[in-house]
Enzyme design. Structure first.
Site, mmCIF file in Angstrom:
data_model
loop_
_atom_site.group_PDB
_atom_site.id
_atom_site.type_symbol
_atom_site.label_atom_id
_atom_site.label_comp_id
_atom_site.label_asym_id
_atom_site.label_seq_id
_atom_site.Cartn_x
_atom_site.Cartn_y
_atom_site.Cartn_z
ATOM 1 N N THR A 136 43.214 24.942 50.879
ATOM 2 C CA THR A 136 43.945 24.934 49.614
ATOM 3 C C THR A 136 45.397 24.494 49.778
ATOM 4 O O THR A 136 46.067 24.864 50.737
ATOM 5 C CB THR A 136 43.913 26.333 48.987
ATOM 6 N N GLU A 137 45.862 23.707 48.806
ATOM 7 C CA GLU A 137 47.273 23.304 48.727
ATOM 8 C C GLU A 137 47.768 23.549 47.306
ATOM 9 O O GLU A 137 46.988 23.865 46.405
ATOM 10 C CB GLU A 137 47.432 21.839 49.117
ATOM 11 N N THR B 210 43.791 32.830 53.525
ATOM 12 C CA THR B 210 43.396 34.162 53.972
ATOM 13 C C THR B 210 43.478 34.245 55.490
ATOM 14 O O THR B 210 42.999 33.345 56.197
ATOM 15 C CB THR B 210 41.965 34.469 53.511
ATOM 16 N N GLY C 257 29.092 30.339 51.999
ATOM 17 C CA GLY C 257 30.207 31.163 51.539
ATOM 18 C C GLY C 257 29.961 31.739 50.157
ATOM 19 O O GLY C 257 30.341 32.888 49.873
ATOM 20 N N GLN D 149 24.743 60.496 26.078
ATOM 21 C CA GLN D 149 23.960 59.266 26.026
ATOM 22 C C GLN D 149 24.832 58.019 26.193
ATOM 23 O O GLN D 149 24.411 57.052 26.842
ATOM 24 C CB GLN D 149 23.192 59.198 24.706
ATOM 25 N N HIS E 137 35.788 56.795 33.976
ATOM 26 C CA HIS E 137 36.806 57.655 34.590
ATOM 27 C C HIS E 137 37.917 58.044 33.613
ATOM 28 O O HIS E 137 38.650 59.012 33.858
ATOM 29 C CB HIS E 137 37.457 56.929 35.778
ATOM 30 N N GLY F 282 41.472 58.115 31.887
ATOM 31 C CA GLY F 282 42.823 57.962 32.415
ATOM 32 C C GLY F 282 42.905 58.140 33.922
ATOM 33 O O GLY F 282 43.747 57.534 34.583
ATOM 34 N N GLU G 12 35.977 30.472 46.538
ATOM 35 C CA GLU G 12 34.706 29.797 46.872
ATOM 36 C C GLU G 12 34.185 28.992 45.683
ATOM 37 O O GLU G 12 32.979 28.854 45.499
ATOM 38 C CB GLU G 12 33.653 30.807 47.340
#
Length: 377
Positions: free
Chosen positions: A124-125, A156, A238, A275, A334, A336, A359
């Site tokens: 990547t550039e 990475t 990948g 439910q 979950h 808050g 990818e």
């Protein structure tokens, strides 16, 4: 319940053991401190999880694509960043395995399998993301080798890499840009500041710079001016692994939602008895199972040596979209508390988004799928 081959079942159990004993302490360093733990490669190697796809003569396990996907899926349930470490290792070394010389394989692969050297995949550039043909990094022939000039972005493991597989222009006069690019094994590059990213933190994502850097001719991977083609030929692997990472991440998010829903009480009863929550959980598992089967199918096609570009793109597209849906629904369950760093869903939510981007973005995957179908009719 799926009955796995013994070698695959052993891999799953090993990855689960790593999660139980090791992953959380690494996750703390990577996500909270945005720091790559230097002992991670060695620890993965001790568990036999590094160099999974390398042949035994290069220090690996000779594992197939399905086996690698199973490990990545398991690791991603707890730490998608550690799973992505393996995905990144497989990407950079995969082209060496597929197109490199015996000397390159013997020199570069065993130290990676042992956790002693870290590779990066530098494609990547700033002006070349989805449009990889737009790269500007130039490798000029000079004597018995090349002179490399340019820079790469968002690499990475770039900040900790000992060497990199770099895509560079080797024939600027090529009528078609992608016919004038080559892959080079490069050492001695300059490393820029590590990025402070939203998710998949601690992977030392950084810029790499090459200032008239000499590269020996023997470091050419594959054929000169066919680097772009080599990359296209290796991308499917990948994409299968990103799909597996997404499946594991989604499953981890679901398991966190179930755990929380059983212990959280409102209106005098666990919210898992409502439910509305049950429907969310049912939908998540159904989509995860579908994504998992797409991923395993693509991996099995790859292992059988059959065409699988469309199937790899389908798996990556669907699984990464499912992961985003599942982390969102899990966080909703979950409430808050899901917005707090004390709960794993917080980092899983942040980790999920990038899977729709790297990818090949999911928009690119749709192009791959559509063109594959249209070319057959």
């Amino acid at each position: 319940m799926v009955e796995w081959e013994e070698r695959h079942q052993l891999l799953i159990e090993t990855a689960r053991e790593f999660n139980a004993k090791e992953a959380k302490r690494f996750l703390e360093v990577m996500d909270r401190e945005n720091r790559f733990p230097p002992e991670l490669p060695g620890k993965l190697s001790q568990y036999g999880l590094l160099g999974l796809k390398f042949p035994e003569e290069y220090g690996g396990a000779g594992m197939d694509a399905l086996g690698a996907a199973l490990v990545i899926e398991e690791l991603a349930k707890v730490s998608p960043a550690i799973a992505d470490f393996l995905v990144s290792i497989h990407a950079s070394t995969g082209v060496i395995l597929q197109f490199g010389t015996e000397e390159q394989k013997a020199t570069y692969l065993p130290p990676v399998a042992e956790g002693k050297r870290i590779p990066a995949y530098a494609l990547t550039e700033s002006e070349a993301g989805s449009d990889l043909a737009g790269i500007r990094t130039l490798a000029t022939r000079e004597g018995d080798g090349y002179r490399l000039t340019g820079s790469k972005l968002f690499i990475t493991l770039g900040g900790v890499a000992d060497f990199a597989v770099v895509l560079a222009i080797t024939n600027p006069q090529a009528e078609k840009k992608h016919r004038g690019m080559s892959l080079l094994l490069v050492e001695g590059f300059q490393k820029g500041k590590e990025e402070d990213l939203m998710g998949l933190r601690g992977l030392a994502v950084s810029e790499l710079s090459f200032q008239d850097l000499p590269v020996p001719a023997k470091n050419l991977v594959g054929k000169e001016n066919e680097g772009f083609i080599h990359i296209m030929q290796s991308l499917d692997g990948g994409r299968i692994e990103v799909a597996a990472l997404s499946v594991g991440l989604a499953q981890g998010a679901l398991e966190e939602a179930i755990r929380y829903a059983k212990q959280r009480s409102q209106f005098g009863k666990p919210i898992s008895s409502f439910q509305a929550i049950q429907f969310m959980i049912a939908d998540m598992q159904t989509k995860i199972d579908a994504a998992r089967q797409l991923t395993y199918y693509a991996a099995r096609l790859r292992d059988a040596g059959k065409p699988h570009s469309r199937e790899a793109s389908e798996a990556k597209l669907f699984a990464s979209d499912v992961a985003m849906e599942c982390v969102s629904d899990s966080l909703q369950i979950h409430g808050g508390y899901g917005y707090s760093k004390e709960y794993p869903i917080e980092h899983l939510f942040r980790d999920a988004k990038i899977n729709q981007i790297f990818e090949g973005t999911n928009q690119i995957q749709r192009l791959v799928i559509a063109r594959n179908l249209l070319e057959k009719t």
